[in-house]
Design a protein around this motif. Structure first.
Motif, mmCIF file in Angstrom:
data_model
loop_
_atom_site.group_PDB
_atom_site.id
_atom_site.type_symbol
_atom_site.label_atom_id
_atom_site.label_comp_id
_atom_site.label_asym_id
_atom_site.label_seq_id
_atom_site.Cartn_x
_atom_site.Cartn_y
_atom_site.Cartn_z
ATOM 1 N N GLU A 1 1.191 11.675 -4.570
ATOM 2 C CA GLU A 1 0.004 10.935 -3.629
ATOM 3 C C GLU A 1 -0.537 9.228 -4.732
ATOM 4 O O GLU A 1 -0.712 8.789 -4.276
ATOM 5 C CB GLU A 1 -0.472 12.250 -3.032
ATOM 6 C CG GLU A 1 -0.309 12.837 -2.266
ATOM 7 C CD GLU A 1 0.015 12.530 -0.926
ATOM 8 O OE1 GLU A 1 -0.445 11.699 0.162
ATOM 9 O OE2 GLU A 1 1.502 11.837 -0.875
ATOM 10 N N TYR B 1 2.066 7.204 -4.249
ATOM 11 C CA TYR B 1 2.117 6.593 -3.242
ATOM 12 C C TYR B 1 1.197 5.851 -2.308
ATOM 13 O O TYR B 1 1.297 4.994 -1.506
ATOM 14 C CB TYR B 1 2.845 7.800 -2.609
ATOM 15 C CG TYR B 1 3.414 6.940 -0.791
ATOM 16 C CD1 TYR B 1 4.313 6.911 -1.168
ATOM 17 C CD2 TYR B 1 3.050 7.182 0.177
ATOM 18 C CE1 TYR B 1 5.727 6.956 -0.508
ATOM 19 C CE2 TYR B 1 3.431 7.347 1.357
ATOM 20 C CZ TYR B 1 4.888 6.430 0.962
ATOM 21 O OH TYR B 1 5.742 6.016 2.279
ATOM 22 N N SER B 2 -0.062 5.985 -3.438
ATOM 23 C CA SER B 2 -0.746 5.325 -2.363
ATOM 24 C C SER B 2 -1.022 4.099 -3.123
ATOM 25 O O SER B 2 -1.817 3.100 -2.901
ATOM 26 C CB SER B 2 -2.455 5.852 -2.317
ATOM 27 O OG SER B 2 -2.854 6.653 -3.961
ATOM 28 N N SER C 1 1.874 -1.869 -0.279
ATOM 29 C CA SER C 1 1.885 -0.431 0.082
ATOM 30 C C SER C 1 3.786 -0.045 0.427
ATOM 31 O O SER C 1 4.531 -0.444 0.962
ATOM 32 C CB SER C 1 1.267 0.300 1.034
ATOM 33 O OG SER C 1 1.597 0.495 2.203
#
Ligand code: DGJ
Length: 545
Positions: A196, A199-200, A218
């Motif tokens: 996470e 991914y952020s 992103s």
């Protein structure tokens, strides 16, 4: 990576990739070597006695030159840091006795997207953390963000490679598959904590260097719905890059990865096929992050092969920056394909491309009845009567190809060989002497034998292989056709001042000694050739007036 002080594989007669007749070639013992073999069922190589009783007798009958089989991390390192090479050594000794080469499949952190082959000390230690789905449940698979897992795998892989370097002195192991069918099944990506965080964050520098337009975006801004797949490809390839490099630094033989292609049942939906595996669309990420992986190959379990083989061959020749790598251009690696009757058609077609390896999966089950208890393996390769014909056809194809490989290689580099494969109604080849039409219908003789080239109408004999084979213009100008399940029509070229005629057609057969000329076919056969359901070989010569 280049520039370090690794052993030079070429100078040391190690297996390596190089160029022969202008094509990427695998070299073993200093000679060009095309792998014509098969991959064993997952569990066969975990027991040397089983291998002797149930595997080698069948492989001996098949007559392949190299077999792909796993090396299991759980057997290699049962306790952390204590390596047990007895299985590895035993498999190499058996292969030497059988005079065949081996490709080891490193079943390490990932095998078909899960971590079933990691040792118990990893499975029981939660600090080797697993990937998570969006709902917080685990995938049974160590996360590619788990540093500890990557280090442990790289250490075991390095120990294996160092052991091969020191003990496999006949260089029986000619290639390594690094992990197996990586990617996440059942989830488009890892949703665990470390994943996470990554991914952020904006797309990392390495990805921006491939696609500059992704800068400061992103993953989803940069790649839309494909974001999770590109993200997993980056995560897996970063891990694989480290594992592959560690192994290559000690023993630089070729490494490759296999891949479940994005095909069926729902194309484009990563997670239905493994998300982040080395699909052609994301292979530039792998080239960037894992430069020590030489080749990528599709596991083809679909009846159509032309598109997927082309896509992987093209990707094998493409660098991370999109430029062409002349030393890998067009290479075709088929580490797994469905076994059975169509193997012959697939291998005869594939050999017209720059084939490095052809290997039906579950080859041991195709050659010898499996144990009653091997129910899953039986699903993958039932020992059925039609399989037996398939096995006999494959045996003959391998024999023919081993005799003809030097000629085929030369013909490929000069554009004198053409493959055909039954996808659609037929194929048409415009050759210097004739137009040759291949149609795949009338294998029940009589149905459309005298309407060849019309395609539809005939009926494929029950249990016959799908149509496939090649037309090879030999160096003396005549043509050799080898294949199955096809009707061939020859339409000699016609020009005002010069007309071409068929001089002679002839059949050939294979026996223990090799390939022999048989009957001359200048009569009722006319300008047609029927390729039957077992390997048919015929030649055509032309003359001009
Ligand atoms: C693909 C895997 O890579 C193989 O190890 C094997 O499990 C086959 N699938 C079974 O079909």
């Amino acid at each position: 990576m280049a520039g370090d002080n690794r052993i030079n594989p070429r100078e040391n007669r190690l297996p390596h990739l190089g160029v022969c007749e202008g094509q990427t070639t695998l070299f073993a013992d200093g000679e060009p070597f095309v792998i014509l073999g098969g991959e064993l069922h997952n569990s066969s190589a975990s027991d040397l006695t089983y291998m002797d009783r149930h595997v080698w007798p069948g492989l001996r009958r098949l007559g392949g030159n190299c077999y792909l089989l796993p090396v299991y991390w759980e057997c290699l390192e049962p306790e952390q840091g204590n390596y047990d090479f007895s299985l590895v050594d035993g498999l190499i000794a058996q292969a030497e006795r059988e005079s065949v080469k081996l490709v080891f499949l490193w079943f390490g952190l990932w095998k078909n997207g899960n971590s079933a082959y990691t040792p118990a000390w990893i499975k029981r230690d939660p600090s080797f953390f697993y990937m998570e789905k969006r709902n917080g449940t685990y995938l049974e698979s160590v996360s590619p963000f788990c540093e500890k897992g990557i280090e442990a795998d790289a250490a075991a892989f390095t120990a294996l490679m160092a052991h091969l370097k020191d003990t496999d002195l006949k260089r029986t192991v000619i290639m390594i598959q690094t992990e197996n069918e990586i990617g996440t099944w059942g989830s488009p990506r890892d949703y665990g904590e470390a994943a996470e965080r990554a991914y952020s964050a904006p797309v990392p520098e390495e990805i921006v260097s491939i696609w500059p337009e992704s800068k400061d975006k992103s993953w989803e801004e940069a790649f839309g719905l494909k974001g999770p797949e590109y993200f997993m490809a980056w995560a897996f390839s970063s891990a694989i890059g480290r594992i592959a490099a560690a192994g290559k630094a000690v023993y630089p033989i070729p490494q490759f990865m296999n891949c479940v292609p994005d095909m069926l049942p729902i194309p484009g939906l990563a997670g239905v096929y493994p998300s982040g595996g080395p699909e052609p669309s994301v292979q530039r990420i792998f080239r960037k992050m894992a430069p020590d992986i030489d080749l990528y190959g599709p596991d083809i379990y679909s009846p159509v092969i032309k598109g997927v083989t082309e896509a992987f061959s093209e990707a094998n020749g493409t660098e991370a920056d999109g430029s062409i790598n002349m030393e890998r251009r067009g290479s075709l690696m088929i580490p797994e394909t469905g076994q059975g009757k169509d193997c012959i058609s697939k291998v005869l077609y594939s050999v017209t491309k720059n084939l490095i390896c052809f290997s039906p999966f579950g080859i041991d089950g195709m050659m010898t009845p499996l144990l009653e208890t091997d129910y899953l393996a039986q699903m993958n390769a039932p020992f059925a009567p039609e399989q037996q014909e398939g096995a006999e056809n494959l045996r003959r194809a391998y024999q023919l190809l081993r005799i003809m490989m030097p000629e085929i290689r030369r013909a490929r580099s000069e554009g004198r060989i053409h493959g055909f494969f039954q996808e659609g109604m037929g194929d048409l080849f415009t050759l210097p002497d004739a137009n040759i039409t291949v149609s795949y219908s009338g294998m029940e003789l009589g149905e459309d034998l005298f309407m060849p080239g019309m395609g539809a109408g005939g009926k494929q004999k029950d249990g016959a292989p799908c149509g496939g084979g090649f037309i090879l213009q030999l160096e003396d100008g005549s043509y050799l056709l080898a294949g199955v399940s096809a009707n061939i029509t020859i339409a000699p070229r016609y020009a005002q001042k010069e007309q071409v005629f068929v001089l002679r057609k002839r059949e050939y057969f294979l026996d223990e000694e090799g390939i022999h000329a048989g009957r001359i076919l200048s009569g009722d056969e006319g300008n047609h050739i029927v390729l039957g359901s077992s390997l048919t070989i015929q030649s055509i010569e032309f003359y001009r007036r």
